[in-house]
Design an enzyme around this catalytic site. Structure first.
Site, PDB file in Angstrom:
ATOM      1  N   ASN A   1      23.345  13.642  22.120  1.00  0.00           N
ATOM      2  CA  ASN A   1      24.792  13.539  21.897  1.00  0.00           C
ATOM      3  C   ASN A   1      25.418  14.847  21.440  1.00  0.00           C
ATOM      4  O   ASN A   1      26.618  15.046  21.590  1.00  0.00           O
ATOM      5  CB  ASN A   1      25.082  12.443  20.868  1.00  0.00           C
ATOM      6  CG  ASN A   1      24.245  12.568  19.633  1.00  0.00           C
ATOM      7  OD1 ASN A   1      23.016  12.484  19.707  1.00  0.00           O
ATOM      8  ND2 ASN A   1      24.865  12.797  18.495  1.00  0.00           N
TER       9      ASN A   1
ATOM     10  N   CYS B   1      28.611  15.893   7.307  1.00  0.00           N
ATOM     11  CA  CYS B   1      29.210  16.591   6.178  1.00  0.00           C
ATOM     12  C   CYS B   1      29.005  15.683   4.979  1.00  0.00           C
ATOM     13  O   CYS B   1      29.458  14.547   4.977  1.00  0.00           O
ATOM     14  CB  CYS B   1      30.688  16.786   6.475  1.00  0.00           C
ATOM     15  SG  CYS B   1      31.573  17.637   5.203  1.00  0.00           S
TER      16      CYS B   1
HETATM   17  N1  PLP Z   1      23.095   6.859  20.010  1.00  0.00           N
HETATM   18  C1  PLP Z   1      23.746   7.940  20.470  1.00  0.00           C
HETATM   19  C2  PLP Z   1      22.990   8.997  21.202  1.00  0.00           C
HETATM   20  C3  PLP Z   1      25.116   8.085  20.254  1.00  0.00           C
HETATM   21  O1  PLP Z   1      25.747   9.177  20.685  1.00  0.00           O
HETATM   22  C4  PLP Z   1      25.797   7.054  19.562  1.00  0.00           C
HETATM   23  C5  PLP Z   1      27.234   7.196  19.316  1.00  0.00           C
HETATM   24  O2  PLP Z   1      27.699   7.462  18.289  1.00  0.00           O
HETATM   25  C6  PLP Z   1      25.079   5.932  19.114  1.00  0.00           C
HETATM   26  C7  PLP Z   1      23.728   5.876  19.354  1.00  0.00           C
HETATM   27  C8  PLP Z   1      25.743   4.806  18.393  1.00  0.00           C
HETATM   28  O3  PLP Z   1      26.460   3.999  19.303  1.00  0.00           O
HETATM   29  P1  PLP Z   1      27.594   2.991  18.799  1.00  0.00           P
HETATM   30  O4  PLP Z   1      28.756   3.845  18.388  1.00  0.00           O
HETATM   31  O5  PLP Z   1      27.910   2.150  19.998  1.00  0.00           O
HETATM   32  O6  PLP Z   1      27.034   2.212  17.680  1.00  0.00           O
END
Ligand code: PLP
Length: 411
Positions: A159, A338
């Site tokens: 992400n 943070c």
């Molecule tokens: N895993 C990854 C790689 C993400 O980018 C996110 C997003 O924040 C999540 C899990 C969590 O997903 P959600 O916001 O649907 O709980």
């Protein structure tokens, strides 16, 4: 509309597609619990069934393999806890979880909880400077320790830096030793090719609001021969793995988004990767000291998420740059946490071997279905002056007067 003029934080959440908005709105106007036996209940159940088929098809899975959840975080929790408990029940000696430091907190904090409360042990899998899993090192680890390994988890795409991982090779390797593998595909699903059936995974997490569906619904694909010990107990919904009344309206919105994003994936991937390459070239020309983090996928070969840009801007606090850009009408992200007003280095960048100082000087720009060339040009116009102003503010460790508000969460 309160959305900033230029929204470059689509990895945090993206706008609902018109199709998803229409589907969810139509369903919210009707009543019926999908578990009820009367006409209204059966109608709601049909909506859920249709959504299940559409989402499973988009993910390359059988409809019965889709467990609806509240989102990616819950899917990761259910997969990791459910797999771990089942494996330990069958073999109390198998307590090791293979994990890499680049994972999202939904995975990292869950496996840490399993260590603190359930006797799990973590085995950290190495990644290279681009954040790519070192498969040879993992092969050696698995060959040596396979009797003690409960499961392995590897995110499909990161992400923060957008690195796409060799998930199928990883899951195939583990499958050779009968070890189940999970992948957090929250950022990858809809952006790159993610076929559950071909992947050899036991479980895969997806989330609606990252692909143009509503917030608050996600899915966990669980192979038909795999069962998970449930985290949440109740009415025995979803193959007894996830109890709770199903949200028919949200499922319809999720399905509409999944169908749309899959139908347009290849064309959108070309479009976004074109914008990405243009932005990378221009940012490096305008700010020569900037460093691109994650793989440089010039030909869009699928090693980096098409819509992801992530840079280190030296000697500049990531949060300061974020706030200056925000004042200039551009929404971006540092991607890192943070805590108590003190900017923290990105755990992802630290895992990729960066030092703490440069791991704090980062900025992520993520593009989505409504991003245009004009948005990128607006970023290119604002970025050099924003960087100059943020750099003058210095790094927080040097000047304690800089305080930033933050949530402590990575998105
Ligand atoms: N895993 C990854 C790689 C993400 O980018 C996110 C997003 O924040 C999540 C899990 C969590 O997903 P959600 O916001 O649907 O709980």
């Amino acid at each position: 509309m309160n959305t900033p003029a230029v929204y470059l934080d689509h990895a945090a959440t993206t706008d609902m597609t018109p199709e998803a908005l229409a589907a969810i709105t139509a369903q919210f106007a009707t009543t019926g619990n999908p578990s009820s036996l009367h006409t209204a209940g059966r109608r709601a159940n049909r909506v859920v069934d249709d959504a299940r088929i559409a989402i499973a098809t988009a993910a390359g899975a059988h409809p019965s393999e889709l467990i609806f959840t509240s989102g990616g975080t819950e899917s990761d929790n259910l997969a990791l806890k459910g797999l771990y408990w089942n494996r330990v029940k069958a073999n109390p000696e198998a307590r090791v979880i293979l994990v890499a430091g680049i994972e999202h907190h939904a995975v990292l904090d869950t496996v840490t909880w399993l260590v603190e409360h359930e006797g799990a042990e973590l085995c950290w899998m190495p990644v290279d400077a681009d954040g790519v899993l070192d498969l040879d090192a993992v092969r050696a680890l698995v060959q040596q320790h396979h009797e003690h390994i409960a499961l392995g988890t590897l995110m499909w795409a990161n992400n923060e830096v957008g690195t796409v991982q060799p998930v199928t090779q990883f899951a195939t390797l583990l499958a050779e030793f009968g070890i189940p593998a999970h992948s957090d595909a929250v950022q990858a699903f809809g952006a790159v090719h993610t076929n559950f059936a071909d992947s050899k995974l036991a479980a895969m997490s997806i989330s609606a609001h990252k692909i143009g569906g509503p917030v608050g619904i996600g899915g966990l694909l669980v192979r038909r021969d795999v069962t998970l010990m449930p985290v949440q107990h109740g009415g025995g919904h979803e193959r007894k793995m996830r109890s709770g009344t199903l949200n028919a309206a949200a499922a319809a919105g999720f399905a509409a988004a999944a169908t749309h994003v899959t139908a347009h994936r290849e064309r959108e991937s070309q479009r976004l990767s074109g914008l990405r390459e243009y932005a990378i070239q221009e940012i490096l020309r305008l700010i020569p000291e900037a460093v691109l983090n994650g793989p440089r996928d010039v030909e869009n070969q699928g090693t980096r998420l098409p819509g992801n840009l992530h840079f280190t801007f030296p000697e500049c606090e990531g949060d300061s740059l974020l706030f200056v850009l925000d004042m200039l009408g551009i929404a971006s992200s540092t991607g890192s946490a943070c805590t108590a007003g003190v900017p923290q280095p990105s755990h992802v960048l630290l895992s990729m071997g960066r030092d703490a100082r440069s791991a704090r000087s980062v900025q992520r720009f993520t593009m989505g279905h409504r991003t245009t060339r004009e948005d990128v040009d607006a970023l290119l116009e604002a970025l050099p002056q924003a960087y100059e102003r943020a750099r003058k503010a210095g790094m927080a460790a040097d000047e304690s007067s800089i305080h930033t508000a933050g949530t402590g969460f990575t998105r």
